[in-house]
Design a protein around this motif. Structure first.
Motif, PDB file in Angstrom:
ATOM      1  N   GLU A 174     -12.712  29.217   8.862  1.00  0.00           N
ATOM      2  CA  GLU A 174     -13.751  29.298   9.421  1.00  0.00           C
ATOM      3  C   GLU A 174     -12.275  30.830  10.289  1.00  0.00           C
ATOM      4  N   PRO A 175     -12.657  32.530   9.750  1.00  0.00           N
ATOM      5  CA  PRO A 175     -12.129  33.229  10.176  1.00  0.00           C
ATOM      6  C   PRO A 175     -11.616  33.069  12.494  1.00  0.00           C
ATOM      7  N   GLU A 176     -10.494  33.492  12.157  1.00  0.00           N
ATOM      8  CA  GLU A 176     -10.116  34.106  14.010  1.00  0.00           C
ATOM      9  C   GLU A 176     -11.040  34.947  14.323  1.00  0.00           C
ATOM     10  N   LEU A 181      -2.991  33.814  -1.638  1.00  0.00           N
ATOM     11  CA  LEU A 181      -3.095  34.886  -0.410  1.00  0.00           C
ATOM     12  C   LEU A 181      -4.306  35.278  -0.700  1.00  0.00           C
ATOM     13  N   VAL A 182      -4.823  35.783   0.663  1.00  0.00           N
ATOM     14  CA  VAL A 182      -6.602  37.112   1.278  1.00  0.00           C
ATOM     15  C   VAL A 182      -5.256  37.876   2.650  1.00  0.00           C
ATOM     16  N   SER A 183      -7.109  38.841   2.216  1.00  0.00           N
ATOM     17  CA  SER A 183      -6.002  39.875   2.926  1.00  0.00           C
ATOM     18  C   SER A 183      -7.819  40.453   3.542  1.00  0.00           C
ATOM     19  N   THR A 184      -7.993  40.765   4.682  1.00  0.00           N
ATOM     20  CA  THR A 184      -9.118  41.199   5.029  1.00  0.00           C
ATOM     21  C   THR A 184      -8.753  41.951   6.332  1.00  0.00           C
ATOM     22  N   GLU A 185     -10.102  42.789   6.907  1.00  0.00           N
ATOM     23  CA  GLU A 185     -10.084  43.509   8.023  1.00  0.00           C
ATOM     24  C   GLU A 185     -10.097  43.111   9.024  1.00  0.00           C
ATOM     25  N   THR A 186     -10.183  42.315   9.235  1.00  0.00           N
ATOM     26  CA  THR A 186     -10.173  41.578  10.637  1.00  0.00           C
ATOM     27  C   THR A 186      -9.155  40.586  10.810  1.00  0.00           C
ATOM     28  N   ASP A 187      -8.632  39.737   9.728  1.00  0.00           N
ATOM     29  CA  ASP A 187      -8.608  38.447  10.346  1.00  0.00           C
ATOM     30  C   ASP A 187      -6.791  38.794   9.314  1.00  0.00           C
ATOM     31  N   ALA A 195       1.410  31.977   6.319  1.00  0.00           N
ATOM     32  CA  ALA A 195       1.914  32.738   6.526  1.00  0.00           C
ATOM     33  C   ALA A 195       1.520  33.850   7.905  1.00  0.00           C
ATOM     34  N   LYS A 196       1.598  34.339   8.179  1.00  0.00           N
ATOM     35  CA  LYS A 196       0.344  35.206   8.372  1.00  0.00           C
ATOM     36  C   LYS A 196       0.586  36.756   9.014  1.00  0.00           C
ATOM     37  N   THR A 197       0.425  38.007   9.106  1.00  0.00           N
ATOM     38  CA  THR A 197       0.711  38.956   9.416  1.00  0.00           C
ATOM     39  C   THR A 197      -0.687  39.829   9.305  1.00  0.00           C
ATOM     40  N   GLY A 198      -0.312  40.993  10.612  1.00  0.00           N
ATOM     41  CA  GLY A 198      -1.741  41.798  11.169  1.00  0.00           C
ATOM     42  C   GLY A 198      -1.053  43.172  10.203  1.00  0.00           C
TER      43      GLY A 198
END
Length: 708
Positions: free
Chosen positions: A517-519, A540-546, A565-568
């Motif tokens: 579930e996305p944060e 790896l996934v990249s989305t506009e909100t998370d 890992a994660k990055t904005g």
């Protein structure tokens, strides 16, 4: 044509595929096991030219593959009788086995496919046999007499050319491609011969001043001299074709999935039996076949949906070299799919009431066939198909934005079967998006994966041969991104988004294995997950909100933890990243590079007015190509830290250069040519200037560095 005297004294025993008795090799026929399950026998046909029963023992330790041992292994593993037959054709193999129908066929990939197309029921590939070096491919070798002046394929202008028959792709179709790529003008003085020994004999027996070149299979080269067919040192290799799959295991198209999966797993586990591998002259046994080693671009983002092009050039030509172009009545959203001979795209008719899928000849741009059907609608961003066609096993799967799914024959355009996702899976109106169906079809472990988005059929697997349902998984409405296949613990699962969550589904059963579930949530989840390089099941996934996140699956197929890992710093709305090693590249208003080995740290971020909210990226081993606004191509060198723009090119002159419009239709690259769709034009463009390549080792003939 006169014959040299030495040939009459040599028996061509290696490539006539004479079925030799087992006693010749000191082997015994397989005795039927008494403890196998009480099921009908399976029929195994061997068409491998390196099988001991189809070759000769001229070269020690080579071309003596023991398929009797494999048969005994399969009987033990499957607990079922297996009848074994050998032949250079399926018909001969069936006669040898005493069967009327082949359940399993192991043989030369292109030959089995050609034979399977003639059978009452076709065949489906499941795995490939690696050789002693771990390679699953073979090539065509261009050979000339040792004293001939030719040094490369480009030197054989006006030569007689001896090639194989059409079912032997490495010494027929790929050989003709190599002649064209060498710049030799057609027509060629081509002579088709059945065997490599015949081809070698022809060029060695010609009387001067006639000059000739032969194309032989790379696997046959050791046997020509080893068996005395050709005197040592009589031939010289001057070039080779691109690789093609060599030995592939197929199962009957009408086999049930339970049996198919058991056979697949049994073959994939051969690699754990060192003694059996040795008897099959293999280092790894059977492996999952590499995707499209022939250089084709079969669907969304190419082989393995990776966006990787093996022969991407290091820099672009100064002026676009358009091989051919065709006018279009409108722009489109769906990507292009292409083999070396066929290019497939989705479109709409002039009144915008029908989907129209078209297939073109990649060499000339000639329209080969089209499939049109009523598909009225009123979607945001137009009604054109969003999904990229998928080419597999001589078929093309075509999905329109309104949910019409057609499977057609690649070569004729004949409709083999069709479904409608909304009608067939009871999709409620509130589950059908204003953008329509966007996820591109995917074939994983022999199942065609689609996402209707119905409460009882959120994700569905079909038999790609006939469209019959294999399983359905309940859940949410569909997402907009496509699925990818991942193999944790050797078991296949597909990973992708539904309307709001990320998940993984077991391909064999349809069970949903995990959910993220996305944060933040609320995004459209358009980008496709990207499988990372290496042995670990990471994606790896990249989305506009998370933002961008890196995940790993355990051997049980479940996420090890929430995110590695994660990055904005990268929050992609639509663009899907490409990966080169641990380096991640993507466009969102700028070109961004992240380092997956360093917690997705930002390495580079560079703006360019030609890169907007969306740009497709295609990677090579040391370059990344961005398809920017208005069909502007931007080539970046990535050999150092960050990205360095080294060349750019206006791909299509007709594209309005001041509109700053993204190119949503993902291009296809086959060899050194790009197929690209602009606002009103479909074109084939030669990418390589001065024969400079950024090719992977063994592909192309160029360089890995940028010339200054």
């Amino acid at each position: 044509m006169q014959r040299a005297t030495w040939w009459s004294a040599v028996a061509a025993v290696c490539f006539t595929h004479v079925l030799l008795p087992p006693e010749f090799f000191g082997q015994q026929e397989i005795a039927v096991r008494k403890d196998v399950a009480n099921e009908p026998p399976l029929c195994l046909v061997i068409m491998d030219p390196l099988a001991s029963r189809l070759s000769c023992p001229c070269v020690e330790g080579y071309a003596q593959r023991d398929y009797n041992a494999l048969t005994a292994y399969l009987e033990t593993t499957l607990r079922r009788e297996v009848r074994l037959g050998f032949g250079e054709s399926m018909e001969a193999g069936l006669k040898s086995a005493g069967c009327g129908h082949a359940d399993i066929v192991i043989g030369k990939d292109s030959v089995v496919r050609a034979d399977g197309a003639k059978a009452a029921t076709g065949v489906e590939p499941i795995c490939a046999l690696a050789d002693e070096n771990g390679d699953c491919t073979t090539r065509g070798l261009f050979v000339v007499p040792a004293d001939d002046a030719a040094e490369s394929v480009g030197d054989v202008l006006d030569y007689a050319i001896y090639i194989g028959t059409s079912e032997h792709s490495e010494k027929h179709g790929m050989a003709l491609d190599a002649l064209r790529e060498a710049g030799l003008p057609e027509p060629y003085d081509v002579h088709e011969v059945h065997s490599c020994s015949d081809a070698a004999a022809e060029i060695l027996e010609l009387v001067q001043p006639t000059q000739a070149v032969a194309v032989i299979s790379s696997y046959a080269e050791p046997l020509l001299e080893g068996c005395g067919t050709v005197p040592k040192g009589a031939l010289r290799v001057i070039g080779e074709t691109e690789p093609v799959l060599f030995i592939t295991a197929f199962v009957s198209q009408d086999m049930d999935y339970g049996t198919r999966d058991r056979i697949t797993q049994a073959l994939l586990h051969v690699g754990s039996d060192a003694a059996l591998c040795k008897r099959l002259e293999s280092s790894e046994g059977f492996v999952r076949p590499p995707d499209h080693v022939d250089g084709s671009w079969p669907g969304w983002r190419g082989p393995s949906q990776s966006g990787h092009a093996p022969q991407l050039p290091a820099r672009l030509p100064e002026v676009a070299s358009v091989v051919w172009s065709r006018p279009l009545s409108r722009s489109g959203l769906g990507g292009l799919a292409a083999t070396r001979t066929h290019l497939v795209m989705g479109d709409r008719d002039e009144p915008d009431s029908c989907d129209v899928f078209r297939c073109f000849d990649t060499e000339t741009g000639e329209l080969l066939w089209e499939v049109a059907y009523d598909a009225p609608g009123n979607l945001d961003y137009g009604n054109s198909p969003r999904a990229t066609p998928l080419i597999e096993n001589g078929r093309v799967h075509l999905l329109g934005a309104m949910g019409d799914l057609h499977c057609v024959d690649l070569y004729s355009g004949e409709i083999l079967w069709k479904r409608n996702l909304i009608r067939d899976f009871a999709v409620p109106k509130n589950a059908f998006s204003a953008w329509g169906y966007c996820s591109s079809p995917l074939v994983a472990d022999g199942r065609l994966i689609i996402s209707p988005g119905a409460p009882e059929a959120s994700v569905v697997a079909l038999n790609p041969a006939n469209g019959e349902e294999v399983w359905r998984s309940p859940g949410r409405p569909p997402g907009y991104g496509s699925f990818v296949a991942v193999y944790p613990g050797g078991r296949c699962q597909v990973v992708g988004f539904d309307e709001s969550t990320l998940g993984g589904w077991d391909v064999a059963t349809g069970d949903r294995l995990w959910t993220v579930e996305p944060e933040v949530g609320g995004g459209f989840n358009v980008p496709t997950p990207v499988v990372m390089w290496g042995d670990r099941a990471q994606f790896l996934v990249s989305t506009e909100t998370d933002g961008t996140r890196l995940y790993e699956l355990g051997a049980d197929g479940v996420l090890i933890r929430d995110a590695l890992a994660k990055t904005g710093e990268l929050s992609s709305e639509m663009a899907t990243p490409v990966v080169v090693g641990s380096r991640v590249f993507c466009v969102q208003d700028r070109l961004v590079e992240l380092d997956a080995s360093d917690g997705l740290a930002t390495v580079y971020a560079g703006e360019d007015v030609r890169l907007g909210t969306y740009a497709a990226l295609i990677s090579g081993s040391s370059s990344v190509l961005a398809i920017g606004n208005d069909c502007q191509l931007l080539m970046y060198d990535i050999t150092g830290n960050g990205c360095r723009l080294v060349s750019d090119l206006a791909a299509l002159e007709e594209a309005p250069q001041a509109s700053h419009a993204p190119v949503y239709s993902h291009p296809a690259i086959v060899g050194t040519r790009m197929f690209i769709r602009g606002p009103n034009e479909l074109a084939c463009i030669e990418l390589v200037p001065d024969e400079e390549f950024d090719g992977d080792e063994g592909l192309g003939s160029g360089i890995d560095v940028i010339p200054e």
